[in-house]
Design a protein around this motif. Structure first.
Motif, PDB file in Angstrom:
ATOM      1  N   ASP A  18       0.834  -1.205   0.000  1.00 19.11           N
ATOM      2  CA  ASP A  18       0.000   0.000   0.000  1.00 19.11           C
ATOM      3  C   ASP A  18       0.866   1.253   0.000  1.00 19.11           C
ATOM      4  O   ASP A  18       0.579   2.228  -0.702  1.00 19.11           O
ATOM      5  N   GLY A  19       1.959   1.230   0.783  1.00 25.52           N
ATOM      6  CA  GLY A  19       2.841   2.385   0.845  1.00 25.52           C
ATOM      7  C   GLY A  19       3.503   2.676  -0.487  1.00 25.52           C
ATOM      8  O   GLY A  19       3.531   3.821  -0.937  1.00 25.52           O
ATOM      9  N   PHE A  20       4.033   1.648  -1.134  1.00 23.23           N
ATOM     10  CA  PHE A  20       4.675   1.868  -2.429  1.00 23.23           C
ATOM     11  C   PHE A  20       3.651   2.273  -3.488  1.00 23.23           C
ATOM     12  O   PHE A  20       3.946   3.084  -4.371  1.00 23.23           O
ATOM     13  N   ALA A  21       2.441   1.724  -3.397  1.00 17.62           N
ATOM     14  CA  ALA A  21       1.412   2.081  -4.381  1.00 17.62           C
ATOM     15  C   ALA A  21       0.956   3.523  -4.208  1.00 17.62           C
ATOM     16  O   ALA A  21       0.752   4.255  -5.183  1.00 17.62           O
ATOM     17  N   ARG A  22       0.807   3.969  -2.952  1.00 15.92           N
ATOM     18  CA  ARG A  22       0.312   5.328  -2.689  1.00 15.92           C
ATOM     19  C   ARG A  22       1.402   6.388  -2.765  1.00 15.92           C
ATOM     20  O   ARG A  22       1.180   7.486  -3.264  1.00 15.92           O
ATOM     21  N   LEU A  23       2.587   6.043  -2.217  1.00 20.01           N
ATOM     22  CA  LEU A  23       3.600   7.061  -1.969  1.00 20.01           C
ATOM     23  C   LEU A  23       4.805   6.975  -2.889  1.00 20.01           C
ATOM     24  O   LEU A  23       5.613   7.900  -2.927  1.00 20.01           O
ATOM     25  N   GLY A  24       4.940   5.862  -3.588  1.00 18.37           N
ATOM     26  CA  GLY A  24       6.156   5.658  -4.372  1.00 18.37           C
ATOM     27  C   GLY A  24       5.983   5.842  -5.858  1.00 18.37           C
ATOM     28  O   GLY A  24       6.765   5.299  -6.646  1.00 18.37           O
ATOM     29  N   GLY A  25       4.992   6.613  -6.251  1.00 18.06           N
ATOM     30  CA  GLY A  25       4.694   6.764  -7.676  1.00 18.06           C
ATOM     31  C   GLY A  25       5.818   7.372  -8.485  1.00 18.06           C
ATOM     32  O   GLY A  25       5.966   7.089  -9.678  1.00 18.06           O
ATOM     33  N   ASP A  26       6.648   8.230  -7.866  1.00 12.23           N
ATOM     34  CA  ASP A  26       7.719   8.903  -8.593  1.00 12.23           C
ATOM     35  C   ASP A  26       9.034   8.132  -8.564  1.00 12.23           C
ATOM     36  O   ASP A  26      10.032   8.584  -9.123  1.00 12.23           O
ATOM     37  N   LEU A  27       9.044   6.971  -7.917  1.00 14.95           N
ATOM     38  CA  LEU A  27      10.282   6.210  -7.795  1.00 14.95           C
ATOM     39  C   LEU A  27      10.618   5.407  -9.041  1.00 14.95           C
ATOM     40  O   LEU A  27      11.750   4.961  -9.212  1.00 14.95           O
ATOM     41  N   GLY A  28       9.629   5.166  -9.877  1.00 16.87           N
ATOM     42  CA  GLY A  28       9.867   4.348 -11.057  1.00 16.87           C
ATOM     43  C   GLY A  28      10.000   2.883 -10.728  1.00 16.87           C
ATOM     44  O   GLY A  28      10.836   2.173 -11.321  1.00 16.87           O
ATOM     45  N   VAL A  29       9.199   2.401  -9.771  1.00 17.82           N
ATOM     46  CA  VAL A  29       9.234   0.983  -9.414  1.00 17.82           C
ATOM     47  C   VAL A  29       8.510   0.189 -10.491  1.00 17.82           C
ATOM     48  O   VAL A  29       7.292   0.273 -10.628  1.00 17.82           O
ATOM     49  N   ASP A  30       9.273  -0.586 -11.248  1.00 22.96           N
ATOM     50  CA  ASP A  30       8.683  -1.418 -12.292  1.00 22.96           C
ATOM     51  C   ASP A  30       8.143  -2.724 -11.736  1.00 22.96           C
ATOM     52  O   ASP A  30       7.197  -3.300 -12.272  1.00 22.96           O
ATOM     53  N   GLU A  31       8.795  -3.189 -10.627  1.00 26.12           N
ATOM     54  CA  GLU A  31       8.389  -4.480 -10.086  1.00 26.12           C
ATOM     55  C   GLU A  31       8.655  -4.516  -8.588  1.00 26.12           C
ATOM     56  O   GLU A  31       9.737  -4.135  -8.124  1.00 26.12           O
ATOM     57  N   LEU A  32       7.663  -4.962  -7.841  1.00 25.49           N
ATOM     58  CA  LEU A  32       7.813  -5.257  -6.423  1.00 25.49           C
ATOM     59  C   LEU A  32       7.631  -6.763  -6.284  1.00 25.49           C
ATOM     60  O   LEU A  32       6.556  -7.296  -6.592  1.00 25.49           O
ATOM     61  N   THR A  33       8.686  -7.460  -5.871  1.00 24.25           N
ATOM     62  CA  THR A  33       8.674  -8.918  -5.810  1.00 24.25           C
ATOM     63  C   THR A  33       8.683  -9.384  -4.362  1.00 24.25           C
ATOM     64  O   THR A  33       9.553  -8.968  -3.577  1.00 24.25           O
ATOM     65  N   LEU A  34       7.754 -10.224  -4.006  1.00 27.44           N
ATOM     66  CA  LEU A  34       7.653 -10.801  -2.667  1.00 27.44           C
ATOM     67  C   LEU A  34       8.287 -12.178  -2.673  1.00 27.44           C
ATOM     68  O   LEU A  34       7.948 -13.023  -3.508  1.00 27.44           O
ATOM     69  N   ILE A  35       9.197 -12.419  -1.729  1.00 25.37           N
ATOM     70  CA  ILE A  35       9.918 -13.687  -1.644  1.00 25.37           C
ATOM     71  C   ILE A  35       9.643 -14.318  -0.289  1.00 25.37           C
ATOM     72  O   ILE A  35       9.795 -13.657   0.751  1.00 25.37           O
ATOM     73  N   ASP A  36       9.245 -15.586  -0.299  1.00 24.50           N
ATOM     74  CA  ASP A  36       8.986 -16.269   0.968  1.00 24.50           C
ATOM     75  C   ASP A  36       8.935 -17.773   0.718  1.00 24.50           C
ATOM     76  O   ASP A  36       8.322 -18.205  -0.261  1.00 24.50           O
ATOM     77  N   PRO A  37       9.560 -18.572   1.591  1.00 23.32           N
ATOM     78  CA  PRO A  37       9.483 -20.027   1.404  1.00 23.32           C
ATOM     79  C   PRO A  37       8.112 -20.593   1.766  1.00 23.32           C
ATOM     80  O   PRO A  37       7.785 -21.718   1.370  1.00 23.32           O
ATOM     81  N   ALA A  38       7.309 -19.823   2.507  1.00 22.92           N
ATOM     82  CA  ALA A  38       5.983 -20.293   2.948  1.00 22.92           C
ATOM     83  C   ALA A  38       4.964 -20.013   1.851  1.00 22.92           C
ATOM     84  O   ALA A  38       4.306 -18.968   1.840  1.00 22.92           O
ATOM     85  N   ASP A  39       4.828 -20.963   0.932  1.00 22.96           N
ATOM     86  CA  ASP A  39       3.954 -20.754  -0.223  1.00 22.96           C
ATOM     87  C   ASP A  39       2.492 -20.598   0.183  1.00 22.96           C
ATOM     88  O   ASP A  39       1.730 -19.894  -0.484  1.00 22.96           O
ATOM     89  N   ASP A  40       2.100 -21.258   1.279  1.00 18.68           N
ATOM     90  CA  ASP A  40       0.703 -21.162   1.706  1.00 18.68           C
ATOM     91  C   ASP A  40       0.348 -19.726   2.090  1.00 18.68           C
ATOM     92  O   ASP A  40      -0.759 -19.251   1.798  1.00 18.68           O
TER      93      ASP A  40
END
Length: 419
Positions: A18-40
């Motif tokens: 939510d923070g990157f979506a609302r506040l990070g518009g000028d950063l040029g974030v092309d991809e936010l990737t979530l990494i976690d071994p807990a697939d569930d």
């Protein structure tokens, strides 16, 4: 530009998205990737985070993966927010010290040491993968507790790393409310170690308003941090809530005995949050997330990342090398203080000298942190004992001996040297 979040299956993650979506518009974030071994967990948190991105109209991709290397590939920023052992381990950290009459807490005392022992090896492994797979010069931002010890472990290995905590931004928001000014107009002089900090000043238009706050709002401030108003007045500074564990240790232990632990409360809340997150119609973070803790986490994280990427010199309270800021500590110790953050990293804002009423406690806890890091890196019962004996909340041979045995027994699964 790609940002990777290690521990992306956390129930905190929708707050970050939510923070990157609302506040990070000028950063040029092309991809936010979530990494976690807990697939569930990831298979629930990831889709909600993606829906949040779409809800705010962010044009970047939101992806998730259990493959650490794939998630780290090409990342410019790596955020680490993992919890080794989950809430089960946290509940253990909050309970086993009580059998010895000591504080049960996940970031300080014997419980904090247990968390450090579990966490440092995992974080440093992730950082080594990031060194190989992330973009050249990538920054590691760690929100993983105990932040000070984790940050030092990363810096000692030569990583471009900075530790982040939300205590200071919480004070900034609270002081702004009390002073009836905008939050960004409040400039703090925040100093100490992670979870052992004090607000020494609060500048608004170049004037320190903290004396005014303490004289007129001492009880309000004291209630906010769980300490007596007379103590806040006597200090002439505002301690963080975590100082309650030192200044009111025995009272806290009495309250903890027989009470539901914070870990148990969070485990129940997480189950509820994951149930809510699974609703495909949910496109915003639910109100229940505010009960999870980590207030202003997204604002703190996005603000810090923005300064690291743009070099805007924004003020952020971060963990970094001491390098003379506190002259009574070694230069390579890690402290938490207000900094101007640029592309080259954080630069500490000058602070008033710290008097002996704070320096003694800071020095003792910093020495413990050095011993804790040694125990986390090299293992061994004697190193665990040495760290506990040095901790101001333990400090007695019989307690250190008993807590060492309790800690190792509770964490054998995570400590290869103890099996």
């Amino acid at each position: 530009m790609k940002i990777a979040v290690v521990g992306g299956g956390s129930t905190y993650t929708p707050e970050l998205a939510d923070g990157f979506a609302r506040l990070g518009g000028d950063l040029g974030v092309d991809e936010l990737t979530l990494i976690d071994p807990a697939d569930d967990r990831l298979s629930v948190v990831g889709p909600l985070a993606e829906r949040i991105f779409r809800h705010h109209g962010h044009g970047g991709r939101l992806t998730w993966t259990t493959d650490v290397d794939a998630g780290l590939d090409g990342a410019t920023i790596v955020i680490i927010q993992l919890r080794v052992g989950g809430q089960t381990a946290r509940i253990s950290d909050e309970t086993f010290p009580l059998s010895c009459g000591c504080l049960g807490q996940e970031t300080t005392g014997a419980g904090g040491l247990a968390k450090a022992l579990r966490t440092v090896p995992v974080v440093t492994q992730v950082a080594e993968r990031a060194r190989q797979r992330a973009a050249p010069g990538a920054w590691i931002v760690t929100f993983t507790n105990p932040v000070g010890i984790v940050t030092r472990a990363l810096l000692d290995r030569g990583h471009r790393a900075v530790g982040l905590c939300n205590v200071a931004i919480g004070f900034q928001r609270r002081f702004a409310e009390l002073l009836d000014v905008a939050a960004d107009d409040v400039s703090l002089r925040h100093i100490g170690l992670n979870h052992l900090t004090w607000e020494q000043a609060a500048y608004v238009d170049g004037v320190d308003r903290l004396p005014e706050l303490i004289s007129g709002q001492a009880q309000t401030l004291a209630t906010h941090v769980g300490l007596p108003a007379s103590l806040v007045t006597a200090l002439g500074r505002v301690p963080s809530y975590y100082l309650r564990y030192f200044y009111c240790h025995d009272e806290v232990v009495r309250d903890q005995r027989g009470a539901t632990t914070r870990g148990e409360q969070v485990a129940q809340l997480e189950a509820e949050l994951l149930r809510l997150y699974a609703d495909p119609e949910l496109t915003t973070k639910p109100p229940q997330l505010s009960q999870r803790g980590g207030a202003y986490y997204s604002e703190a994280a996005v603000g810090l990342v923005t300064s690291l990427l743009t070099g805007d010199g924004g003020e952020h309270a971060v963990n970094l090398r001491n390098a003379g800021v506190l002259p009574f500590l070694p230069a390579n110790a890690v402290i938490e203080t207000t900094c101007h953050v640029r592309k080259s990293g954080p630069e500490p804002v000058p602070v008033d000298p710290v008097g002996p009423e704070l320096a003694g406690l800071i020095g003792a806890v910093s020495a413990y942190e050095e011993l804790a890091l040694d125990a986390a890196q090299r293992g061994g019962r004697s190193r665990v004992y040495a760290a506990l004996l040095a901790h101001p909340l333990v400090g007695q041979h019989e307690l250190a001996e008993a807590l060492t045995d309790e800690l190792i027994a509770a964490n054998t699964t995570y400590l290869g040297w103890a099996r």
